[in-house]
Design an enzyme around this catalytic site. Structure first.
Site, PDB file in Angstrom:
ATOM      1  N   ASP A 192      51.292  48.913  26.906  1.00  0.00           N
ATOM      2  CA  ASP A 192      50.070  48.290  27.587  1.00  0.00           C
ATOM      3  C   ASP A 192      49.345  47.613  26.446  1.00  0.00           C
ATOM      4  O   ASP A 192      49.136  48.207  25.434  1.00  0.00           O
ATOM      5  CB  ASP A 192      49.235  49.192  28.400  1.00  0.00           C
ATOM      6  CG  ASP A 192      48.641  48.655  29.462  1.00  0.00           C
ATOM      7  OD1 ASP A 192      48.754  48.940  30.829  1.00  0.00           O
ATOM      8  OD2 ASP A 192      47.558  47.897  29.075  1.00  0.00           O
ATOM      9  N   ASN A 193      48.607  46.451  26.670  1.00  0.00           N
ATOM     10  CA  ASN A 193      47.571  45.965  25.652  1.00  0.00           C
ATOM     11  C   ASN A 193      46.213  46.465  25.805  1.00  0.00           C
ATOM     12  O   ASN A 193      45.363  45.970  25.215  1.00  0.00           O
ATOM     13  CB  ASN A 193      47.767  44.263  25.591  1.00  0.00           C
ATOM     14  CG  ASN A 193      47.510  43.771  27.015  1.00  0.00           C
ATOM     15  OD1 ASN A 193      46.770  44.316  27.801  1.00  0.00           O
ATOM     16  ND2 ASN A 193      47.393  42.533  27.076  1.00  0.00           N
ATOM     17  N   ALA A 237      52.904  45.001  34.184  1.00  0.00           N
ATOM     18  CA  ALA A 237      51.837  44.246  33.131  1.00  0.00           C
ATOM     19  C   ALA A 237      51.641  42.914  33.952  1.00  0.00           C
ATOM     20  O   ALA A 237      52.549  42.342  34.262  1.00  0.00           O
ATOM     21  CB  ALA A 237      52.275  44.397  31.925  1.00  0.00           C
ATOM     22  N   HIS A 267      38.705  45.155  44.732  1.00  0.00           N
ATOM     23  CA  HIS A 267      39.429  45.722  45.633  1.00  0.00           C
ATOM     24  C   HIS A 267      38.484  46.545  46.759  1.00  0.00           C
ATOM     25  O   HIS A 267      37.505  47.083  46.297  1.00  0.00           O
ATOM     26  CB  HIS A 267      40.438  46.606  45.535  1.00  0.00           C
ATOM     27  CG  HIS A 267      41.541  45.687  44.929  1.00  0.00           C
ATOM     28  ND1 HIS A 267      42.641  46.507  43.704  1.00  0.00           N
ATOM     29  CD2 HIS A 267      42.141  44.886  44.925  1.00  0.00           C
ATOM     30  CE1 HIS A 267      43.193  45.442  43.196  1.00  0.00           C
ATOM     31  NE2 HIS A 267      43.112  44.330  44.229  1.00  0.00           N
ATOM     32  N   ASP A 316      41.689  33.538  52.530  1.00  0.00           N
ATOM     33  CA  ASP A 316      42.038  34.996  52.982  1.00  0.00           C
ATOM     34  C   ASP A 316      42.540  35.073  54.392  1.00  0.00           C
ATOM     35  O   ASP A 316      41.871  34.697  55.316  1.00  0.00           O
ATOM     36  CB  ASP A 316      40.730  35.714  52.961  1.00  0.00           C
ATOM     37  CG  ASP A 316      40.389  36.525  51.979  1.00  0.00           C
ATOM     38  OD1 ASP A 316      41.498  36.602  50.994  1.00  0.00           O
ATOM     39  OD2 ASP A 316      39.182  37.179  51.519  1.00  0.00           O
ATOM     40  N   THR A 356      53.920  41.229  45.062  1.00  0.00           N
ATOM     41  CA  THR A 356      53.023  41.310  45.789  1.00  0.00           C
ATOM     42  C   THR A 356      53.162  40.568  47.432  1.00  0.00           C
ATOM     43  O   THR A 356      54.069  39.603  47.317  1.00  0.00           O
ATOM     44  CB  THR A 356      51.898  40.313  45.202  1.00  0.00           C
ATOM     45  OG1 THR A 356      50.707  40.347  46.134  1.00  0.00           O
ATOM     46  CG2 THR A 356      52.343  39.057  44.789  1.00  0.00           C
ATOM     47  N   TYR A 409      45.959  50.539  37.020  1.00  0.00           N
ATOM     48  CA  TYR A 409      45.813  51.544  38.259  1.00  0.00           C
ATOM     49  C   TYR A 409      47.222  52.130  38.747  1.00  0.00           C
ATOM     50  O   TYR A 409      47.393  53.101  38.658  1.00  0.00           O
ATOM     51  CB  TYR A 409      44.971  50.587  39.191  1.00  0.00           C
ATOM     52  CG  TYR A 409      44.984  51.379  40.615  1.00  0.00           C
ATOM     53  CD1 TYR A 409      44.461  52.698  40.785  1.00  0.00           C
ATOM     54  CD2 TYR A 409      45.369  50.603  41.683  1.00  0.00           C
ATOM     55  CE1 TYR A 409      44.690  53.231  41.965  1.00  0.00           C
ATOM     56  CE2 TYR A 409      44.856  51.010  43.214  1.00  0.00           C
ATOM     57  CZ  TYR A 409      44.788  52.461  43.269  1.00  0.00           C
ATOM     58  OH  TYR A 409      44.896  52.904  44.335  1.00  0.00           O
ATOM     59  N   TYR A 442      48.393  32.793  41.540  1.00  0.00           N
ATOM     60  CA  TYR A 442      48.751  34.018  41.331  1.00  0.00           C
ATOM     61  C   TYR A 442      50.152  34.590  42.194  1.00  0.00           C
ATOM     62  O   TYR A 442      51.057  34.956  41.500  1.00  0.00           O
ATOM     63  CB  TYR A 442      47.617  35.268  41.761  1.00  0.00           C
ATOM     64  CG  TYR A 442      48.265  36.586  41.894  1.00  0.00           C
ATOM     65  CD1 TYR A 442      48.349  37.600  40.717  1.00  0.00           C
ATOM     66  CD2 TYR A 442      48.304  37.294  43.303  1.00  0.00           C
ATOM     67  CE1 TYR A 442      48.873  38.754  40.837  1.00  0.00           C
ATOM     68  CE2 TYR A 442      48.549  38.690  43.384  1.00  0.00           C
ATOM     69  CZ  TYR A 442      49.030  39.227  42.066  1.00  0.00           C
ATOM     70  OH  TYR A 442      49.547  40.539  42.382  1.00  0.00           O
TER      71      TYR A 442
HETATM   72  N1  LIG Z   1      46.546  46.642  43.181  1.00  0.00           N
HETATM   73  C1  LIG Z   1      47.526  46.095  44.330  1.00  0.00           C
HETATM   74  O1  LIG Z   1      46.834  46.503  45.278  1.00  0.00           O
HETATM   75  C2  LIG Z   1      48.472  45.321  43.744  1.00  0.00           C
HETATM   76  C3  LIG Z   1      48.902  44.495  44.972  1.00  0.00           C
HETATM   77  C4  LIG Z   1      50.049  43.709  44.976  1.00  0.00           C
HETATM   78  C5  LIG Z   1      50.658  43.767  43.609  1.00  0.00           C
HETATM   79  N2  LIG Z   1      50.107  44.282  42.480  1.00  0.00           N
HETATM   80  C6  LIG Z   1      50.741  44.333  40.998  1.00  0.00           C
HETATM   81  O2  LIG Z   1      51.031  45.311  40.648  1.00  0.00           O
HETATM   82  C7  LIG Z   1      50.754  45.311  39.260  1.00  0.00           C
HETATM   83  C8  LIG Z   1      49.616  46.454  38.618  1.00  0.00           C
HETATM   84  O3  LIG Z   1      48.710  46.111  39.546  1.00  0.00           O
HETATM   85  P1  LIG Z   1      47.268  46.996  39.061  1.00  0.00           P
HETATM   86  O4  LIG Z   1      46.146  46.816  40.263  1.00  0.00           O
HETATM   87  O5  LIG Z   1      47.618  48.449  38.481  1.00  0.00           O
HETATM   88  O6  LIG Z   1      46.510  46.180  37.898  1.00  0.00           O
HETATM   89  P2  LIG Z   1      45.839  46.687  36.412  1.00  0.00           P
HETATM   90  O7  LIG Z   1      45.194  45.496  35.862  1.00  0.00           O
HETATM   91  O8  LIG Z   1      45.258  47.688  36.568  1.00  0.00           O
HETATM   92  O9  LIG Z   1      47.080  46.844  35.750  1.00  0.00           O
HETATM   93  C9  LIG Z   1      48.041  45.954  34.743  1.00  0.00           C
HETATM   94  C10 LIG Z   1      48.224  46.497  33.313  1.00  0.00           C
HETATM   95  O10 LIG Z   1      48.767  45.554  32.846  1.00  0.00           O
HETATM   96  C11 LIG Z   1      48.095  45.505  31.443  1.00  0.00           C
HETATM   97  N3  LIG Z   1      48.534  44.074  31.001  1.00  0.00           N
HETATM   98  C12 LIG Z   1      48.199  42.835  31.511  1.00  0.00           C
HETATM   99  N4  LIG Z   1      48.799  41.983  30.619  1.00  0.00           N
HETATM  100  C13 LIG Z   1      49.429  42.577  29.722  1.00  0.00           C
HETATM  101  C14 LIG Z   1      50.124  42.198  28.461  1.00  0.00           C
HETATM  102  N5  LIG Z   1      50.508  40.907  28.225  1.00  0.00           N
HETATM  103  N6  LIG Z   1      50.774  42.926  27.599  1.00  0.00           N
HETATM  104  C15 LIG Z   1      50.772  44.280  27.983  1.00  0.00           C
HETATM  105  N7  LIG Z   1      50.025  44.859  28.855  1.00  0.00           N
HETATM  106  C16 LIG Z   1      49.330  44.117  29.884  1.00  0.00           C
HETATM  107  C17 LIG Z   1      46.753  45.707  31.715  1.00  0.00           C
HETATM  108  O11 LIG Z   1      46.010  46.204  30.572  1.00  0.00           O
HETATM  109  C18 LIG Z   1      46.758  46.747  32.788  1.00  0.00           C
HETATM  110  O12 LIG Z   1      46.557  47.992  32.029  1.00  0.00           O
HETATM  111  C19 LIG Z   1      50.433  43.753  38.765  1.00  0.00           C
HETATM  112  O13 LIG Z   1      51.632  43.206  38.273  1.00  0.00           O
HETATM  113  C20 LIG Z   1      49.902  43.284  40.137  1.00  0.00           C
HETATM  114  O14 LIG Z   1      50.195  42.125  40.144  1.00  0.00           O
HETATM  115  C21 LIG Z   1      49.304  45.120  42.674  1.00  0.00           C
END
Ligand SMILES: NC(=O)c1ccc[n+]([C@@H]2O[C@H](COP(=O)([O-])OP(=O)(O)OC[C@H]3O[C@@H](n4cnc5c(N)ncnc54)[C@H](O)[C@@H]3O)[C@@H](O)[C@H]2O)c1
Length: 328
Positions: free
Chosen positions: A31-32, A74, A187, A284, A117, A11, A141
């Site tokens: 990306d995996n 990732a 979310h 929470d 985060t 995302y 996490y």
């Molecule tokens: N969405 C939020 O509100 C939010 C808030 C705080 C932090 N984050 C951080 O932002 C980052 C992205 O979040 P997101 O919401 O886009 O999550 P998401 O799950 O949509 O994206 C993570 C991506 O990483 C890839 N991935 C996971 N493990 C992998 C691996 N071992 N090798 C290769 N690819 C791998 C997944 O396929 C996915 O496309 C994360 O690190 C998350 O902890 C997100």
């Protein structure tokens, strides 16, 4: 400049890739596809389907693509799952992250922007939350993100790695082409939008007796394009060798309660949105709102999407046109 974005099919990552390509960077996505979508990777970027656990592949990839900086997105992202499977979270968020750093040093790549985060702070002592507050995560996490941030600090001292950790609050909204499609979705905004999409009969509101004006939990919703811009600014600062802090909060500084989010979705979609009240979930916090003054002062970052309605409207626009996400 050649940039590797790990997790760039996810995302937040997909929107960062879009913004980076618009800004003229050459982008390779690793990306995996465990939680990402091929269709979310803009055609201007190159997608390499690989896992960070595949240690031997990483340094050759960095060399082949002449990578100069990495945005590391990732990871495994679900708090409740992290409490059930801590080993999986340590492996993916810490050990796989170390594989990446090891490969970067081997390939002489020393610039890194890391997705951290607000969960690194745990229950906030004061609000809004500044970076000076202590790191006291209340989930596996959050702990894995703190562990990796701290490791980056030691690599800075020992190996000349230069990194910026961006501590996101609640990423929300969509760009014209890219939106939020997690499976499972946890979310709030996409969950609420499932009601007007006819995919869910009512919204569940967890916790109605918090010490907040309307009794529901308050979060800081930051538009995903504004969040992506923070990464572009962080990369520019690192590449120019400008002094920067090790970590920055990324949020708007304005909180919205769950009831305010529901009201914004009602107003944007015209759906009456029935609500089912549930008890609060353990762990929470009542209020999580960012103080992002450091990011504004050091990197010149300013969010463009100031209102919750604008964020919700962009999300609705995307979900209305993609009711089943990327439907792969
Ligand atoms: N969405 C939020 O509100 C939010 C808030 C705080 C932090 N984050 C951080 O932002 C980052 C992205 O979040 P997101 O919401 O886009 O999550 P998401 O799950 O949509 O994206 C993570 C991506 O990483 C890839 N991935 C996971 N493990 C992998 C691996 N071992 N090798 C290769 N690819 C791998 C997944 O396929 C996915 O496309 C994360 O690190 C998350 O902890 C997100």
């Amino acid at each position: 400049m050649n940039i590797l974005v790990t997790g760039g099919a996810g995302y937040v990552g997909s929107v960062i890739v879009e913004e980076l390509t618009h800004a003229g960077y050459q982008v390779t996505v690793l990306d995996n596809l465990s939680n990402g979508h091929r269709a979310a990777v803009t055609p201007a970027a190159r997608l390499v389907v690989a896992d960070l656990a595949d240690r031997a592949r990483l340094a050759p990839l960095l060399r082949e693509q002449r990578i100069e900086a990495v945005v590391h997105m990732a990871g495994s992202i679900l708090v409740p799952e992290s409490m059930r499977q801590p080993d999986r979270y340590y492996r993916n968020n810490v050990i796989n992250g170390l594989h990446l750093v090891e490969a970067m040093l081997a390939a002489n790549v020393r610039l890194l922007v890391f997705s951290s985060t607000a969960g690194v702070y745990g229950e906030p002592a004061r609000t809004p939350l500044a970076e000076t507050q202590s790191l006291a995560p209340v989930s596996v996490y959050g702990e894995t993100k703190v562990t990796f941030e701290r490791a980056l600090g030691w690599f800075a001292r020992t190996s000349g790695l230069r990194s910026i950790s961006l501590r996101y609050f609640n990423a929300a909204g969509a760009s014209t082409r890219l939106g939020e499609a997690h499976h499972p979705e946890t979310h709030l905004i996409p969950l609420v939008l499932q009601v007007p999409l006819g995919q869910r009969p009512a919204v569940q509101v967890f916790g109605t007796d918090y010490p907040t004006p309307d009794g529901t939990a308050i979060r800081d919703y930051i538009h995903v394009v504004d969040l992506a811009q923070a990464h572009v600014l962080a990369l520019q600062a690192l590449a120019a060798g400008r002094p920067a802090a090790a970590a920055y909060n990324v949020g708007t500084g304005t909180g919205a309660s769950v009831r305010e989010v529901v009201a914004a979705v009602r107003s944007v979609t015209g759906n009456p949105l029935p609500v089912i009240e549930q008890p609060a979930r353990p762990g929470d916090p009542a209020v999580l709102v960012a103080d992002s003054a450091r990011l504004t002062a050091d990197l010149g970052w300013r969010p463009r999407y100031a209102s919750l309605e604008a964020i919700v409207a962009s999300a609705w626009e995307w979900h209305r046109h993609h009711p089943h996400g990327y439907a792969e």
